[in-house]
Write an enzyme that holds these catalytic residues in place. Structure first.
Site, PDB file in Angstrom:
ATOM      1  N   HIS A  66      -8.061   3.483   2.888  1.00 54.09           N
ATOM      2  CA  HIS A  66      -8.307   4.340   4.376  1.00 54.09           C
ATOM      3  C   HIS A  66      -9.753   4.409   4.797  1.00 54.09           C
ATOM      4  O   HIS A  66     -10.061   4.503   5.888  1.00 54.09           O
ATOM      5  CB  HIS A  66      -7.902   5.626   4.271  1.00 54.09           C
ATOM      6  CG  HIS A  66      -6.075   5.771   4.385  1.00 54.09           C
ATOM      7  ND1 HIS A  66      -5.562   5.117   3.370  1.00 54.09           N
ATOM      8  CD2 HIS A  66      -5.400   6.485   5.102  1.00 54.09           C
ATOM      9  CE1 HIS A  66      -4.378   5.296   3.585  1.00 54.09           C
ATOM     10  NE2 HIS A  66      -4.044   6.185   4.661  1.00 54.09           N
ATOM     11  N   GLU A  80      -4.943   9.949   8.054  1.00 51.46           N
ATOM     12  CA  GLU A  80      -3.426   9.889   8.259  1.00 51.46           C
ATOM     13  C   GLU A  80      -3.096  10.781   9.548  1.00 51.46           C
ATOM     14  O   GLU A  80      -2.112  10.110  10.422  1.00 51.46           O
ATOM     15  CB  GLU A  80      -2.626  10.365   7.136  1.00 51.46           C
ATOM     16  CG  GLU A  80      -2.526   9.237   6.116  1.00 51.46           C
ATOM     17  CD  GLU A  80      -1.612   7.866   6.414  1.00 51.46           C
ATOM     18  OE1 GLU A  80      -0.597   8.257   6.860  1.00 51.46           O
ATOM     19  OE2 GLU A  80      -2.138   7.026   6.191  1.00 51.46           O
ATOM     20  N   ASP A 101       0.728  -1.193   0.175  1.00 50.08           N
ATOM     21  CA  ASP A 101      -0.178  -0.006   0.032  1.00 50.08           C
ATOM     22  C   ASP A 101       0.976   1.135   0.088  1.00 50.08           C
ATOM     23  O   ASP A 101       2.015   1.148   0.431  1.00 50.08           O
ATOM     24  CB  ASP A 101      -0.895  -0.008   1.351  1.00 50.08           C
ATOM     25  CG  ASP A 101      -1.839   1.148   1.165  1.00 50.08           C
ATOM     26  OD1 ASP A 101      -2.387   1.569  -0.125  1.00 50.08           O
ATOM     27  OD2 ASP A 101      -2.368   1.668   2.321  1.00 50.08           O
ATOM     28  N   SER A 102      -0.012   2.320  -0.338  1.00 45.89           N
ATOM     29  CA  SER A 102       0.834   3.397  -0.489  1.00 45.89           C
ATOM     30  C   SER A 102       1.487   4.085   0.913  1.00 45.89           C
ATOM     31  O   SER A 102       2.307   4.707   1.377  1.00 45.89           O
ATOM     32  CB  SER A 102       0.127   4.776  -0.869  1.00 45.89           C
ATOM     33  OG  SER A 102      -1.144   4.698  -0.465  1.00 45.89           O
ATOM     34  N   CYS A 156      -3.606  -1.054  -2.388  1.00 41.58           N
ATOM     35  CA  CYS A 156      -4.029   0.307  -2.601  1.00 41.58           C
ATOM     36  C   CYS A 156      -4.819   0.348  -3.880  1.00 41.58           C
ATOM     37  O   CYS A 156      -4.560   0.118  -5.101  1.00 41.58           O
ATOM     38  CB  CYS A 156      -2.595   1.134  -2.880  1.00 41.58           C
ATOM     39  SG  CYS A 156      -2.640   2.770  -3.487  1.00 41.58           S
ATOM     40  N   CYS A 159     -10.968   3.068  -1.414  1.00 38.16           N
ATOM     41  CA  CYS A 159      -9.792   3.633  -0.967  1.00 38.16           C
ATOM     42  C   CYS A 159      -9.384   2.697   0.223  1.00 38.16           C
ATOM     43  O   CYS A 159     -10.236   2.368   1.114  1.00 38.16           O
ATOM     44  CB  CYS A 159      -9.739   5.120  -0.595  1.00 38.16           C
ATOM     45  SG  CYS A 159      -8.092   5.694   0.153  1.00 38.16           S
TER      46      CYS A 159
HETATM   47  N1  DGL Z   1      -3.765   3.819  -0.624  1.00 38.49           N
HETATM   48  C1  DGL Z   1      -4.576   4.777  -1.355  1.00 38.49           C
HETATM   49  C2  DGL Z   1      -5.815   4.168  -2.166  1.00 38.49           C
HETATM   50  O1  DGL Z   1      -6.221   3.062  -1.720  1.00 38.49           O
HETATM   51  C3  DGL Z   1      -4.938   5.901  -0.506  1.00 38.49           C
HETATM   52  C4  DGL Z   1      -3.963   6.809   0.122  1.00 38.49           C
HETATM   53  C5  DGL Z   1      -3.151   7.561  -1.055  1.00 38.49           C
HETATM   54  O2  DGL Z   1      -3.611   8.498  -1.502  1.00 38.49           O
HETATM   55  O3  DGL Z   1      -1.900   7.255  -1.283  1.00 38.49           O
HETATM   56  O4  DGL Z   1      -6.121   4.723  -2.976  1.00 38.49           O
END
Ligand code: DGL
Length: 261
Positions: A184, A154, A7-8, A70, A182
Protein backbone atom coordinates in the site's frame (compact mmCIF):
# COMPACT_ATOMS: atom_id res chain seq x y z
CA UNK A 1 0.07 -20.32 -18.58
CA UNK A 2 -0.56 -16.89 -17.09
CA UNK A 3 1.23 -14.71 -14.57
CA UNK A 4 -0.62 -14.69 -11.25
CA UNK A 5 -0.28 -11.84 -8.80
CA UNK A 6 -1.48 -12.26 -5.25
CA UNK A 7 -2.06 -9.69 -2.55
CA UNK A 8 -4.05 -9.59 0.64
CA UNK A 9 -6.15 -6.81 -0.88
CA UNK A 10 -6.06 -4.33 -3.71
CA UNK A 11 -2.69 -2.71 -2.88
CA UNK A 12 -0.92 -5.22 -5.13
CA UNK A 13 -2.75 -3.80 -8.12
CA UNK A 14 -0.17 -1.02 -8.06
CA UNK A 15 2.51 -3.68 -8.55
CA UNK A 16 0.42 -5.35 -11.27
CA UNK A 17 0.20 -2.04 -13.07
CA UNK A 18 3.99 -1.81 -12.91
CA UNK A 19 4.31 -5.32 -14.39
CA UNK A 20 1.95 -4.45 -17.20
CA UNK A 21 3.74 -1.21 -17.96
CA UNK A 22 7.03 -3.06 -18.37
CA UNK A 23 5.66 -6.33 -19.78
CA UNK A 24 2.29 -5.58 -21.38
CA UNK A 25 2.26 -8.62 -23.67
CA UNK A 26 1.68 -11.27 -20.98
CA UNK A 27 -1.65 -12.44 -19.52
CA UNK A 28 -2.17 -11.63 -15.85
CA UNK A 29 -4.58 -12.87 -13.21
CA UNK A 30 -4.77 -10.83 -10.04
CA UNK A 31 -6.24 -12.21 -6.85
CA UNK A 32 -6.81 -10.01 -3.81
CA UNK A 33 -8.03 -11.58 -0.58
CA UNK A 34 -10.08 -8.51 0.28
CA UNK A 35 -12.35 -10.47 2.64
CA UNK A 36 -9.46 -11.15 5.04
CA UNK A 37 -7.29 -8.04 4.78
CA UNK A 38 -5.26 -6.91 6.73
CA UNK A 39 -2.84 -9.85 6.77
CA UNK A 40 -0.36 -7.63 8.59
CA UNK A 41 -2.33 -8.04 11.82
CA UNK A 42 -2.88 -11.83 11.50
CA UNK A 43 -0.91 -14.68 13.05
CA UNK A 44 1.75 -16.44 10.99
CA UNK A 45 -0.43 -19.58 10.89
CA UNK A 46 -3.38 -17.64 9.46
CA UNK A 47 -1.18 -15.88 6.89
CA UNK A 48 0.26 -19.23 5.77
CA UNK A 49 -3.09 -20.96 5.39
CA UNK A 50 -4.68 -17.99 3.55
CA UNK A 51 -1.68 -17.72 1.22
CA UNK A 52 -1.69 -21.44 0.38
CA UNK A 53 -5.39 -21.13 -0.42
CA UNK A 54 -4.66 -18.19 -2.71
CA UNK A 55 -1.79 -19.96 -4.48
CA UNK A 56 -4.00 -23.01 -5.10
CA UNK A 57 -6.69 -20.73 -6.48
CA UNK A 58 -4.28 -19.00 -8.86
CA UNK A 59 -2.98 -22.39 -10.03
CA UNK A 60 -6.61 -23.34 -10.78
CA UNK A 61 -6.80 -20.13 -12.87
CA UNK A 62 -3.96 -21.53 -14.99
CA UNK A 63 -1.13 -19.45 -13.55
CA UNK A 64 2.33 -20.91 -14.04
CA UNK A 65 4.29 -18.09 -12.45
CA UNK A 66 2.88 -16.53 -9.31
CA UNK A 67 4.20 -13.39 -7.68
CA UNK A 68 3.25 -12.74 -4.10
CA UNK A 69 3.02 -8.95 -4.18
CA UNK A 70 2.13 -8.83 -0.48
CA UNK A 71 5.16 -8.15 1.71
CA UNK A 72 3.48 -9.75 4.71
CA UNK A 73 2.67 -12.99 2.86
CA UNK A 74 6.14 -13.03 1.28
CA UNK A 75 7.81 -12.54 4.66
CA UNK A 76 5.90 -15.27 6.43
CA UNK A 77 5.32 -17.88 3.73
CA UNK A 78 7.68 -17.69 0.75
CA UNK A 79 10.45 -19.86 2.11
CA UNK A 80 7.97 -22.59 3.13
CA UNK A 81 6.13 -22.38 -0.18
CA UNK A 82 9.28 -22.60 -2.27
CA UNK A 83 10.98 -25.29 -0.22
CA UNK A 84 8.08 -27.49 0.91
CA UNK A 85 4.68 -26.76 -0.55
CA UNK A 86 5.36 -26.11 -4.25
CA UNK A 87 7.85 -28.98 -4.80
CA UNK A 88 5.24 -31.51 -3.69
CA UNK A 89 1.96 -29.83 -4.63
CA UNK A 90 2.83 -28.23 -7.99
CA UNK A 91 6.49 -28.70 -8.96
CA UNK A 92 6.04 -27.01 -12.34
CA UNK A 93 4.81 -23.77 -10.79
CA UNK A 94 7.13 -20.94 -9.77
CA UNK A 95 6.31 -18.69 -6.83
CA UNK A 96 8.24 -15.48 -6.24
CA UNK A 97 7.97 -12.71 -3.68
CA UNK A 98 8.78 -9.02 -3.35
CA UNK A 99 11.32 -8.92 -0.53
CA UNK A 100 14.45 -10.19 -2.32
CA UNK A 101 14.09 -7.86 -5.35
CA UNK A 102 13.54 -4.94 -2.98
CA UNK A 103 16.55 -5.82 -0.86
CA UNK A 104 18.73 -6.19 -3.96
CA UNK A 105 17.66 -2.75 -5.09
CA UNK A 106 18.25 -1.23 -1.66
CA UNK A 107 21.74 -2.68 -1.40
CA UNK A 108 22.82 -1.02 -4.64
CA UNK A 109 25.04 2.01 -4.19
CA UNK A 110 26.31 3.60 -1.04
CA UNK A 111 24.06 2.86 1.88
CA UNK A 112 24.82 2.11 5.50
CA UNK A 113 21.64 2.85 7.48
CA UNK A 114 18.43 1.45 6.01
CA UNK A 115 14.95 2.09 7.37
CA UNK A 116 12.13 -0.34 6.64
CA UNK A 117 8.50 0.56 7.11
CA UNK A 118 6.12 -2.41 6.99
CA UNK A 119 3.22 -4.18 8.67
CA UNK A 120 3.46 -5.70 12.14
CA UNK A 121 3.82 -9.24 10.75
CA UNK A 122 6.59 -8.26 8.32
CA UNK A 123 8.52 -6.45 11.03
CA UNK A 124 8.02 -9.38 13.41
CA UNK A 125 9.60 -11.70 10.82
CA UNK A 126 12.74 -9.49 10.56
CA UNK A 127 13.07 -10.70 6.98
CA UNK A 128 14.27 -7.34 5.68
CA UNK A 129 17.01 -7.11 8.26
CA UNK A 130 18.11 -10.70 7.63
CA UNK A 131 18.15 -10.42 3.85
CA UNK A 132 19.84 -7.00 3.80
CA UNK A 133 22.55 -8.20 6.14
CA UNK A 134 23.09 -11.32 4.00
CA UNK A 135 24.14 -8.97 1.21
CA UNK A 136 26.06 -6.60 3.46
CA UNK A 137 26.55 -7.64 7.12
CA UNK A 138 27.70 -4.11 7.98
CA UNK A 139 24.33 -2.55 7.12
CA UNK A 140 22.38 -1.12 10.00
CA UNK A 141 18.70 -1.88 9.55
CA UNK A 142 15.81 -0.23 11.41
CA UNK A 143 12.45 -1.96 10.98
CA UNK A 144 9.36 -0.03 12.05
CA UNK A 145 5.76 -1.27 11.99
CA UNK A 146 3.17 1.16 10.65
CA UNK A 147 -0.15 -0.52 11.45
CA UNK A 148 -2.24 2.61 10.87
CA UNK A 149 -1.33 3.12 7.24
CA UNK A 150 -3.12 0.18 5.57
CA UNK A 151 -6.53 0.85 7.19
CA UNK A 152 -6.25 4.59 6.39
CA UNK A 153 -5.35 3.92 2.75
CA UNK A 154 -8.00 1.20 2.42
CA UNK A 155 -10.66 3.60 3.68
CA UNK A 156 -9.41 6.33 1.33
CA UNK A 157 -8.48 8.51 4.28
CA UNK A 158 -5.28 9.92 2.85
CA UNK A 159 -5.23 12.88 5.25
CA UNK A 160 -5.01 10.46 8.19
CA UNK A 161 -2.46 8.30 6.34
CA UNK A 162 -0.23 11.31 5.68
CA UNK A 163 -0.46 12.42 9.30
CA UNK A 164 0.43 8.90 10.48
CA UNK A 165 3.32 8.72 7.98
CA UNK A 166 4.67 11.95 9.49
CA UNK A 167 4.69 10.31 12.92
CA UNK A 168 6.25 7.02 11.81
CA UNK A 169 9.08 8.76 10.04
CA UNK A 170 10.30 10.17 13.38
CA UNK A 171 11.21 6.62 14.43
CA UNK A 172 14.09 6.61 11.94
CA UNK A 173 17.29 8.26 12.97
CA UNK A 174 19.78 9.36 10.34
CA UNK A 175 18.92 6.72 7.70
CA UNK A 176 20.15 7.04 4.11
CA UNK A 177 17.59 4.67 2.51
CA UNK A 178 13.97 3.96 3.31
CA UNK A 179 12.25 0.81 2.07
CA UNK A 180 8.48 1.10 1.73
CA UNK A 181 7.92 -2.56 2.61
CA UNK A 182 4.18 -2.89 2.03
CA UNK A 183 2.00 -3.03 -1.07
CA UNK A 184 0.00 0.00 0.00
CA UNK A 185 2.83 2.40 0.66
CA UNK A 186 3.67 3.25 -2.99
CA UNK A 187 0.42 5.21 -2.84
CA UNK A 188 2.14 7.42 -0.23
CA UNK A 189 5.58 7.59 -1.82
CA UNK A 190 5.28 11.28 -2.65
CA UNK A 191 4.40 11.98 0.98
CA UNK A 192 7.39 9.96 2.22
CA UNK A 193 9.73 11.68 -0.22
CA UNK A 194 8.51 15.02 1.08
CA UNK A 195 8.88 13.95 4.71
CA UNK A 196 12.46 12.67 4.56
CA UNK A 197 15.53 14.70 3.76
CA UNK A 198 16.84 14.77 0.19
CA UNK A 199 19.71 12.51 1.20
CA UNK A 200 17.33 9.62 1.86
CA UNK A 201 16.57 7.30 -1.03
CA UNK A 202 12.97 6.12 -0.81
CA UNK A 203 12.57 2.66 -2.35
CA UNK A 204 9.08 2.07 -3.66
CA UNK A 205 8.27 -1.37 -5.03
CA UNK A 206 6.13 -0.10 -7.91
CA UNK A 207 9.27 1.50 -9.35
CA UNK A 208 11.39 -1.64 -9.36
CA UNK A 209 9.22 -4.73 -9.69
CA UNK A 210 8.56 -4.36 -13.43
CA UNK A 211 12.27 -4.37 -14.25
CA UNK A 212 12.89 -7.20 -11.77
CA UNK A 213 10.25 -9.42 -13.39
CA UNK A 214 11.63 -8.58 -16.81
CA UNK A 215 15.10 -9.58 -15.67
CA UNK A 216 13.78 -12.81 -14.10
CA UNK A 217 12.04 -13.85 -17.31
CA UNK A 218 15.13 -13.09 -19.34
CA UNK A 219 17.17 -15.36 -17.07
CA UNK A 220 14.49 -18.09 -17.01
CA UNK A 221 13.65 -18.80 -20.62
CA UNK A 222 12.23 -22.20 -19.58
CA UNK A 223 9.48 -20.35 -17.70
CA UNK A 224 9.07 -17.53 -20.16
CA UNK A 225 8.24 -19.90 -23.02
CA UNK A 226 5.35 -21.39 -21.01
CA UNK A 227 3.65 -17.98 -20.59
CA UNK A 228 0.85 -16.87 -22.90
CA UNK A 229 0.91 -13.46 -24.49
CA UNK A 230 -2.57 -12.08 -24.94
CA UNK A 231 -2.12 -8.83 -22.99
CA UNK A 232 -5.13 -9.61 -20.74
CA UNK A 233 -5.80 -8.85 -17.09
CA UNK A 234 -8.39 -10.52 -14.85
CA UNK A 235 -8.96 -9.08 -11.40
CA UNK A 236 -10.48 -11.42 -8.83
CA UNK A 237 -11.20 -10.67 -5.18
CA UNK A 238 -12.59 -12.71 -2.32
CA UNK A 239 -15.06 -9.94 -1.44
CA UNK A 240 -16.33 -7.29 -3.81
CA UNK A 241 -17.88 -4.00 -2.82
CA UNK A 242 -18.27 -0.54 -4.33
CA UNK A 243 -15.09 0.72 -2.73
CA UNK A 244 -13.00 -2.05 -4.33
CA UNK A 245 -14.69 -1.44 -7.69
CA UNK A 246 -13.75 2.22 -7.38
CA UNK A 247 -10.11 1.57 -6.39
CA UNK A 248 -9.58 -1.02 -9.15
CA UNK A 249 -11.32 1.27 -11.65
CA UNK A 250 -9.01 4.12 -10.73
CA UNK A 251 -5.92 1.99 -11.41
CA UNK A 252 -7.34 0.18 -14.45
CA UNK A 253 -10.11 2.25 -16.01
CA UNK A 254 -12.95 0.09 -17.30
CA UNK A 255 -11.69 -3.09 -15.61
CA UNK A 256 -14.27 -5.73 -14.77
CA UNK A 257 -13.60 -6.93 -11.22
CA UNK A 258 -14.91 -10.40 -10.34
CA UNK A 259 -15.71 -12.02 -7.00
CA UNK A 260 -14.20 -15.45 -6.38
CA UNK A 261 -17.08 -17.93 -6.40
N1 DGL B 1 -0.38 -6.46 1.46
C1 DGL B 1 0.14 -6.20 2.77
C2 DGL B 1 1.65 -6.05 2.70
O1 DGL B 1 2.22 -5.75 1.67
C3 DGL B 1 -0.49 -4.98 3.39
C4 DGL B 1 -1.95 -5.13 3.69
C5 DGL B 1 -2.25 -6.15 4.76
O2 DGL B 1 -1.84 -5.97 5.92
O3 DGL B 1 -2.91 -7.13 4.42
O4 DGL B 1 2.31 -6.22 3.71
Amino acid sequence: MKIGVFDSGLGGLVITRAFRETLPEYDYVYYGDTARLPYGEKTSGQILSYTIEAIKYLIEQNCGLIIIACNTATSITLRYLQQRFIPTFAPDIKVLGVVIPTVEEAAIGKTSRVGVLATNATVRSHIYQAELQKINPALEVFEVAAPELVPDIESDNFAAAEAAAGEYIHAFDNIDSLILGCTHYPLLKTTFRRLVSERVRVISQDELMGAKLHDYLRRHIEIDITLSRGGSLRVLVSRLNDRYRQVAGRLFPGIDIEEKP
